[in-house]
Design a protein around this motif. Structure first.
Motif, PDB file in Angstrom:
ATOM      1  N   ILE A 261     -39.125  14.947 -10.027  1.00 18.81           N
ATOM      2  CA  ILE A 261     -38.019  15.632  -9.371  1.00 18.81           C
ATOM      3  C   ILE A 261     -38.048  15.301  -7.881  1.00 18.81           C
ATOM      4  O   ILE A 261     -39.063  15.533  -7.221  1.00 18.81           O
ATOM      5  CB  ILE A 261     -38.107  17.160  -9.579  1.00 18.81           C
ATOM      6  CG1 ILE A 261     -38.046  17.462 -11.082  1.00 18.81           C
ATOM      7  CG2 ILE A 261     -36.991  17.881  -8.838  1.00 18.81           C
ATOM      8  CD1 ILE A 261     -38.182  18.926 -11.411  1.00 18.81           C
ATOM      9  N   PRO A 262     -36.967  14.773  -7.342  1.00 16.90           N
ATOM     10  CA  PRO A 262     -36.976  14.345  -5.933  1.00 16.90           C
ATOM     11  C   PRO A 262     -37.005  15.483  -4.931  1.00 16.90           C
ATOM     12  O   PRO A 262     -37.482  15.310  -3.816  1.00 16.90           O
ATOM     13  CB  PRO A 262     -35.669  13.540  -5.800  1.00 16.90           C
ATOM     14  CG  PRO A 262     -34.777  14.095  -6.868  1.00 16.90           C
ATOM     15  CD  PRO A 262     -35.687  14.472  -8.007  1.00 16.90           C
ATOM     16  N   ASN A 263     -36.511  16.652  -5.314  1.00 13.76           N
ATOM     17  CA  ASN A 263     -36.426  17.762  -4.372  1.00 13.76           C
ATOM     18  C   ASN A 263     -37.622  18.695  -4.502  1.00 13.76           C
ATOM     19  O   ASN A 263     -38.196  18.838  -5.590  1.00 13.76           O
ATOM     20  CB  ASN A 263     -35.145  18.566  -4.625  1.00 13.76           C
ATOM     21  CG  ASN A 263     -33.897  17.731  -4.376  1.00 13.76           C
ATOM     22  OD1 ASN A 263     -33.882  16.873  -3.500  1.00 13.76           O
ATOM     23  ND2 ASN A 263     -32.868  17.982  -5.161  1.00 13.76           N
ATOM     24  N   PRO A 264     -38.018  19.336  -3.406  1.00 12.19           N
ATOM     25  CA  PRO A 264     -39.091  20.340  -3.482  1.00 12.19           C
ATOM     26  C   PRO A 264     -38.683  21.494  -4.391  1.00 12.19           C
ATOM     27  O   PRO A 264     -37.496  21.731  -4.632  1.00 12.19           O
ATOM     28  CB  PRO A 264     -39.239  20.803  -2.026  1.00 12.19           C
ATOM     29  CG  PRO A 264     -38.630  19.713  -1.202  1.00 12.19           C
ATOM     30  CD  PRO A 264     -37.543  19.119  -2.031  1.00 12.19           C
ATOM     31  N   LYS A 265     -39.671  22.222  -4.868  1.00 14.41           N
ATOM     32  CA  LYS A 265     -39.419  23.301  -5.817  1.00 14.41           C
ATOM     33  C   LYS A 265     -38.479  24.341  -5.250  1.00 14.41           C
ATOM     34  O   LYS A 265     -37.576  24.827  -5.950  1.00 14.41           O
ATOM     35  CB  LYS A 265     -40.747  23.945  -6.225  1.00 14.41           C
ATOM     36  CG  LYS A 265     -40.585  25.103  -7.203  1.00 14.41           C
ATOM     37  CD  LYS A 265     -41.925  25.702  -7.570  1.00 14.41           C
ATOM     38  CE  LYS A 265     -41.756  26.886  -8.515  1.00 14.41           C
ATOM     39  NZ  LYS A 265     -43.049  27.485  -8.908  1.00 14.41           N
ATOM     40  N   ASP A 266     -38.661  24.714  -3.967  1.00 11.53           N
ATOM     41  CA  ASP A 266     -37.839  25.776  -3.393  1.00 11.53           C
ATOM     42  C   ASP A 266     -36.389  25.367  -3.200  1.00 11.53           C
ATOM     43  O   ASP A 266     -35.534  26.196  -2.910  1.00 11.53           O
ATOM     44  CB  ASP A 266     -38.430  26.262  -2.070  1.00 11.53           C
ATOM     45  CG  ASP A 266     -38.608  25.142  -1.057  1.00 11.53           C
ATOM     46  OD1 ASP A 266     -38.277  23.979  -1.369  1.00 11.53           O
ATOM     47  OD2 ASP A 266     -39.093  25.426   0.058  1.00 11.53           O
ATOM     48  N   GLN A 267     -36.097  24.068  -3.361  1.00 12.54           N
ATOM     49  CA  GLN A 267     -34.722  23.594  -3.254  1.00 12.54           C
ATOM     50  C   GLN A 267     -34.078  23.364  -4.616  1.00 12.54           C
ATOM     51  O   GLN A 267     -32.929  22.939  -4.697  1.00 12.54           O
ATOM     52  CB  GLN A 267     -34.685  22.295  -2.434  1.00 12.54           C
ATOM     53  CG  GLN A 267     -35.139  22.465  -0.994  1.00 12.54           C
ATOM     54  CD  GLN A 267     -35.087  21.167  -0.207  1.00 12.54           C
ATOM     55  OE1 GLN A 267     -34.486  20.184  -0.652  1.00 12.54           O
ATOM     56  NE2 GLN A 267     -35.701  21.153   0.966  1.00 12.54           N
ATOM     57  N   CYS A 268     -34.813  23.609  -5.675  1.00 11.45           N
ATOM     58  CA  CYS A 268     -34.290  23.429  -7.032  1.00 11.45           C
ATOM     59  C   CYS A 268     -33.649  24.721  -7.523  1.00 11.45           C
ATOM     60  O   CYS A 268     -34.020  25.819  -7.097  1.00 11.45           O
ATOM     61  CB  CYS A 268     -35.407  23.016  -7.990  1.00 11.45           C
ATOM     62  SG  CYS A 268     -36.191  21.434  -7.589  1.00 11.45           S
ATOM     63  N   GLN A 273     -36.050  25.162 -12.382  1.00  9.00           N
ATOM     64  CA  GLN A 273     -37.411  25.676 -12.295  1.00  9.00           C
ATOM     65  C   GLN A 273     -37.867  26.255 -13.629  1.00  9.00           C
ATOM     66  O   GLN A 273     -39.016  26.062 -14.043  1.00  9.00           O
ATOM     67  CB  GLN A 273     -37.503  26.746 -11.204  1.00  9.00           C
ATOM     68  CG  GLN A 273     -37.305  26.209  -9.797  1.00  9.00           C
ATOM     69  CD  GLN A 273     -37.485  27.291  -8.744  1.00  9.00           C
ATOM     70  OE1 GLN A 273     -38.296  28.186  -8.897  1.00  9.00           O
ATOM     71  NE2 GLN A 273     -36.716  27.198  -7.660  1.00  9.00           N
ATOM     72  N   LEU A 274     -36.963  26.940 -14.311  1.00  8.59           N
ATOM     73  CA  LEU A 274     -37.292  27.493 -15.622  1.00  8.59           C
ATOM     74  C   LEU A 274     -37.569  26.375 -16.624  1.00  8.59           C
ATOM     75  O   LEU A 274     -38.492  26.459 -17.435  1.00  8.59           O
ATOM     76  CB  LEU A 274     -36.144  28.377 -16.120  1.00  8.59           C
ATOM     77  CG  LEU A 274     -36.339  29.042 -17.485  1.00  8.59           C
ATOM     78  CD1 LEU A 274     -37.533  29.979 -17.448  1.00  8.59           C
ATOM     79  CD2 LEU A 274     -35.076  29.801 -17.901  1.00  8.59           C
ATOM     80  N   GLY A 275     -36.779  25.299 -16.555  1.00  6.32           N
ATOM     81  CA  GLY A 275     -36.993  24.163 -17.445  1.00  6.32           C
ATOM     82  C   GLY A 275     -38.341  23.492 -17.201  1.00  6.32           C
ATOM     83  O   GLY A 275     -39.031  23.111 -18.161  1.00  6.32           O
ATOM     84  N   VAL A 276     -38.701  23.355 -15.942  1.00  7.08           N
ATOM     85  CA  VAL A 276     -39.993  22.760 -15.608  1.00  7.08           C
ATOM     86  C   VAL A 276     -41.130  23.645 -16.115  1.00  7.08           C
ATOM     87  O   VAL A 276     -42.121  23.154 -16.678  1.00  7.08           O
ATOM     88  CB  VAL A 276     -40.113  22.544 -14.086  1.00  7.08           C
ATOM     89  CG1 VAL A 276     -41.532  22.120 -13.709  1.00  7.08           C
ATOM     90  CG2 VAL A 276     -39.118  21.499 -13.617  1.00  7.08           C
ATOM     91  N   SER A 277     -41.000  24.944 -15.941  1.00 13.07           N
ATOM     92  CA  SER A 277     -42.029  25.871 -16.421  1.00 13.07           C
ATOM     93  C   SER A 277     -42.147  25.804 -17.940  1.00 13.07           C
ATOM     94  O   SER A 277     -43.251  25.835 -18.496  1.00 13.07           O
ATOM     95  CB  SER A 277     -41.699  27.305 -15.988  1.00 13.07           C
ATOM     96  OG  SER A 277     -41.703  27.412 -14.583  1.00 13.07           O
ATOM     97  N   PHE A 278     -41.010  25.683 -18.617  1.00 13.03           N
ATOM     98  CA  PHE A 278     -41.033  25.590 -20.081  1.00 13.03           C
ATOM     99  C   PHE A 278     -41.733  24.307 -20.521  1.00 13.03           C
ATOM    100  O   PHE A 278     -42.535  24.318 -21.454  1.00 13.03           O
ATOM    101  CB  PHE A 278     -39.608  25.614 -20.627  1.00 13.03           C
ATOM    102  CG  PHE A 278     -39.525  25.470 -22.123  1.00 13.03           C
ATOM    103  CD1 PHE A 278     -39.724  26.569 -22.944  1.00 13.03           C
ATOM    104  CD2 PHE A 278     -39.270  24.237 -22.704  1.00 13.03           C
ATOM    105  CE1 PHE A 278     -39.653  26.442 -24.322  1.00 13.03           C
ATOM    106  CE2 PHE A 278     -39.209  24.099 -24.075  1.00 13.03           C
ATOM    107  CZ  PHE A 278     -39.392  25.204 -24.892  1.00 13.03           C
TER     108      PHE A 278
END
Length: 339
Positions: A261-268, A273-278
């Protein structure tokens, strides 16, 4: 040894302290706007109270208006409640799959695969048979989740204070591993009696309908200490499982944000973010199943047969059978649902 503010912030989720820190700093630090107007001394300048009010950082609409103080009684209570909700209902939801897995471990000749196992259960016990043992599952894993998440936060702080600010920040992964392992030791003591009854109910048709009649029958047969004869194998299953879950999840999520993911987490977005956590939880669930499956076989074997020992299990299943009997596939599928 107390942690410094910056070190402690690096060990805890930013959303729990960021707003409080911003508001505190804005109150304590001089306000350039106030200084400029007051320095001018003009009557038309902003009043001190008005200027001071402009320095407050207002919480975003999505932020809770009240933050829970870290490591306070309320904080531990929330962690405990979260553990109950995240473990009890999820384990109960996968009771049919867990039931097939346990029976595959006990009688692999009869329950040869997931599909055939469901077919056998449906034919012999009907649809209601799929949820046999759901009460000890719900109560046992609710108790386990309460202890796991509540004590994890307690031990994480405890070990961080012992290590000191520098080492706690440098060796965060080891702090997490030690905290999760210590919490799981306590959590499994709470789980073990329920797990013993659950396995006996699920793998011996006719033994009991559930917890209410299964628990006294189990105690009458093997005594109160018999409820804990599977504790050591349960530790062998759950402690590596929990340690692997925390470390692999954090590592996988970090790698996704770093390389995919090119963007930092706080910019997503929250959806991303839920998809990444899953995704992180999905892979972590598979890894947890591989690590814990041999001990899982021991737990099922010991709780199914009266007077059984670890030696009996190894003799019957064999060294190769311990990690393979019952199939890693249903164990992995169960792990995915629980992760």
């Amino acid at each position: 040894m107390a942690l410094s503010e910056s070190s402690r912030n690096s060990l805890i989720p930013s959303f729990l302290y960021s707003f409080a820190s911003q508001k505190s700093s804005s109150l304590d630090a001089p306000n350039p706007t106030t200084t400029a107007f007051n320095g001018a001394g003009g009557s038309g300048g902003l009043s001190s109270s008005a200027a001071r009010s402009s320095s407050f950082v207002v919480a975003a609409p999505s932020e809770p208006s009240r933050k829970i103080e870290m490591y306070s009684p309320a904080f531990y209570a929330v962690c405990t409640a979260g553990g109950i909700l995240s473990c009890g209902p999820t384990h109960t939801a996968v009771t049919p799959l867990d039931l097939v897995k346990c029976n595959m471990q006990i009688d692999p000749a009869k329950y040869k695969s997931i599909s055939s196992g469901f077919g056998v259960l449906l034919k012999e016990q009907g649809v209601r048979g799929f949820f046999r043992g759901w009460v000890p599952t719900l109560l046992g894993y609710s108790a386990q989740g309460a202890c796991k998440y509540g004590f994890y936060e307690f031990f994480k702080k405890y070990y961080s204070d012992i290590a000191g600010p520098e080492y706690a920040t440098k060796y965060k992964a080891l702090i997490y591993l030690a905290g999760s392992a210590s919490a799981e030791v306590i959590a499994d003591i709470a789980l073990c009696p329920f797990e013993a009854v659950k396995v006996r109910v699920q793998t011996q048709p006719g033994f009991a309908r559930g917890l209410s009649d299964g628990l006294p029958k189990f105690v009458k047969s093997e005594g109160t200490l018999g409820l804990y004869k599977g504790l050591v194998p349960l530790w062998g299953r759950q402690i590596p499982y929990t340690m692997m879950k925390f470390v692999s999840f954090e590592t996988i999520v970090e790698m996704i944000y770093k390389y995919a993911i090119p963007n930092p987490k706080d910019q997503c977005s929250k959806q991303l973010q839920l998809g990444v956590s899953f995704a992180g939880g999905y892979v972590a669930g598979v890894l947890c199943a591989f690590v814990s499956h041999p001990a899982d076989n021991l737990v099922s074997f010991l709780n199914n047969a009266k007077g059984a020992t670890v030696g009996d299990a190894v003799k019957k299943l064999g060294l190769w059978g311990l990690p393979t009997t019952g199939g890693v596939a249903p164990a992995a599928a169960t792990g995915l649902a629980k992760a």
